[in-house]
Design an enzyme around this catalytic site. Structure first.
Site, mmCIF file in Angstrom:
data_model
loop_
_atom_site.group_PDB
_atom_site.id
_atom_site.type_symbol
_atom_site.label_atom_id
_atom_site.label_comp_id
_atom_site.label_asym_id
_atom_site.label_seq_id
_atom_site.Cartn_x
_atom_site.Cartn_y
_atom_site.Cartn_z
ATOM 1 N N LYS A 94 0.847 -1.204 0.000
ATOM 2 C CA LYS A 94 0.000 0.000 0.000
ATOM 3 C C LYS A 94 0.881 1.252 0.000
ATOM 4 O O LYS A 94 2.093 1.162 0.248
ATOM 5 C CB LYS A 94 -0.929 -0.019 1.207
ATOM 6 C CG LYS A 94 -0.218 0.042 2.542
ATOM 7 C CD LYS A 94 -1.171 -0.267 3.689
ATOM 8 C CE LYS A 94 -0.426 -0.241 5.012
ATOM 9 N NZ LYS A 94 -1.217 -0.829 6.100
ATOM 10 N N TYR A 148 16.497 29.040 10.085
ATOM 11 C CA TYR A 148 15.256 29.697 10.505
ATOM 12 C C TYR A 148 15.075 29.646 12.007
ATOM 13 O O TYR A 148 15.336 28.626 12.637
ATOM 14 C CB TYR A 148 14.046 29.015 9.851
ATOM 15 C CG TYR A 148 13.856 29.371 8.400
ATOM 16 C CD1 TYR A 148 13.599 30.682 8.006
ATOM 17 C CD2 TYR A 148 13.937 28.386 7.426
ATOM 18 C CE1 TYR A 148 13.425 30.997 6.669
ATOM 19 C CE2 TYR A 148 13.759 28.694 6.081
ATOM 20 C CZ TYR A 148 13.505 30.014 5.712
ATOM 21 O OH TYR A 148 13.332 30.326 4.403
HETATM 22 C C1 LIG Z 1 -0.467 -1.941 6.628
HETATM 23 C C2 LIG Z 1 -1.063 -3.213 7.018
HETATM 24 C C3 LIG Z 1 -0.268 -4.332 7.257
HETATM 25 C C4 LIG Z 1 1.241 -4.282 7.259
HETATM 26 O O1 LIG Z 1 1.684 -3.675 8.453
HETATM 27 P P1 LIG Z 1 3.251 -3.525 8.812
HETATM 28 O O2 LIG Z 1 3.247 -2.990 10.182
HETATM 29 O O3 LIG Z 1 3.791 -2.540 7.817
HETATM 30 O O4 LIG Z 1 3.849 -4.853 8.653
HETATM 31 C C5 LIG Z 1 -0.909 -5.527 7.520
HETATM 32 N N1 LIG Z 1 -2.261 -5.604 7.572
HETATM 33 C C6 LIG Z 1 -3.050 -4.534 7.366
HETATM 34 C C7 LIG Z 1 -4.526 -4.684 7.459
HETATM 35 C C8 LIG Z 1 -2.492 -3.313 7.091
HETATM 36 O O5 LIG Z 1 -3.277 -2.254 6.894
#
Ligand SMILES: *Cc1c(COP(=O)(O)O)cnc(C)c1O
Length: 357
Positions: free
Chosen positions: A35, A253
């Site tokens: 994702k 800054y």
């Molecule tokens: C993002 C996600 C994962 C992976 O999580 P990590 O902590 O990056 O391993 C697994 N399951 C679901 C439902 C997620 O949204």
């Protein structure tokens, strides 16, 4: 000349980290979680390097279709499922596996005629209280899916809120077992990276590692090196200017950093518009010519200042590593009060990306 900043993505590191996930997974199948454009690594490139996975998990239909257009035949899990009847047509056409987490989705599935039956993941709320069915309403969800001839298989899933933290998985695992006890024959999927690495009892039929595939640690108390993970993304730039400060002079800054004594400051061509966290305070680790030093002053849009005092020979043109090989994004993130997840995902589109073997 373009700005010297670039991110390199190691395909070999991605493949290695997937191998690590497989070792932990035993006989469970592996969804590679890709994702958010594969946590900022580029979906197509990461999916190619992670071709050894059994399937890919993501959120956006556009990204799922991109994988299909790239020739991916493996299952694709849609982590939030579908939002409309049009989405459902795409689910069918593209052979996607949607998560079903709400009664609205169950109803949509029941009343939308589909060209072919679909496989779904029924999401159970075991305590995170974000998405999914609870003990009170899971039966309704399950029965509706079972009664629906358009549904081919149902996998039971849940997600852990604190597999990386002090609570662990025990309470949620027990709750999940209680909720799904009546559906003993159905396959299950529970583990994210933290659960996969720390709690083998969560492996079940399909695991869902994300962050570990990119070479970062899900834990505050265990480094990626200790977990034998390799950073997939290395963000590098160069020193483009240098200043000599006398005692009590200030940098950047807000004049937030004041030199205690004489010091040499380098200006690195990377700022928050490249994805470097603006909240990283003075003292955040950074490498110059492979030597560990620290940032000084505020991160600005395009630049960041670094202490060169103890790096003889460093100056304009010196190589700077913001994170990756030699300096974990986990450490930089911790200094900035965030997680490597956020750093990787925030890599800005303006940063050129190189693929390396
Ligand atoms: C993002 C996600 C994962 C992976 O999580 P990590 O902590 O990056 O391993 C697994 N399951 C679901 C439902 C997620 O949204």
């Amino acid at each position: 000349m373009p700005r010297p900043i670039r991110a390199s993505i190691s395909l070999r590191a991605l493949a290695h980290n997937l191998e690590r996930a497989r070792e932990c997974a035993g006989s469970a199948k592996v969804w590679a979680v890709v994702k958010a454009d594969a946590y900022g690594h580029g979906l197509r490139r990461a999916a190619g390097a992670l071709a050894g996975a059994d399937g890919y998990a993501l959120l956006d239909f556009e990204q799922a279709i991109m994988l299909r257009l790239a020739g991916v035949q493996k299952p694709i899990l849609l982590l939030e499922g579908f939002f409309s009847a049009q989405d459902l047509a795409l689910v069918c056409e593209q052979r996607l596996t949607p998560v079903v987490h709400s009664t609205a989705q169950i109803e949509m599935l029941a009343k939308t005629p589909l060209a072919a039956p679909v496989d779904v993941y029924l999401k159970v709320n075991s305590g995170m209280n974000r998405l999914g069915f609870t003990l009170d309403n899971v039966r309704l969800g399950w029965n509706a899916l079972e009664a629906n001839p358009q549904v081919r298989t149902v996998t039971l899933m849940t997600h852990f809120a604190d597999a990386d933290g002090a609570s662990g998985v025990e309470a949620q695992l027990a709750r999940f077992e209680e909720i799904v006890a009546p559906y003993a024959g159905a396959p299950r999927s529970l583990a994210n990276s933290a659960a996969l690495l720390r709690f083998p009892e969560t492996r079940a039929d399909w695991v869902r590692p994300g962050i570990m595939l990119y070479g970062c640690s899900p834990f505050a108390d265990r480094s990626a090196i200790e977990l034998e993970l390799e950073p997939a993304m290395t963000l590098k730039t160069e020193i483009i200017a240098q200043q000599r400060l006398t005692p009590r002079e200030r940098v950047g800054y807000g004049f937030s950093y004041q030199a205690a004594g004489e010091m040499t400051v380098g200006v690195a061509a990377c700022g928050y518009a490249d994805g470097y966290p603006r909240h990283a305070p003075s003292g955040t680790p950074i490498l110059v010519d492979g030597v560990r030093t620290r940032t000084v002053g505020r991160v600005s849009m395009d630049m960041i200042c670094v202490d060169l005092s103890r790096i003889p020979g460093a100056g304009i043109g010196s190589q700077v590593t913001l994170w990756g090989q030699g300096l974990s994004a986990d450490e930089v993130a911790a200094s900035a009060g965030t997680l490597s997840y956020e750093l990787l995902c925030a890599l800005a589109p303006r940063v050129p990306v190189l693929e390396v073997a």
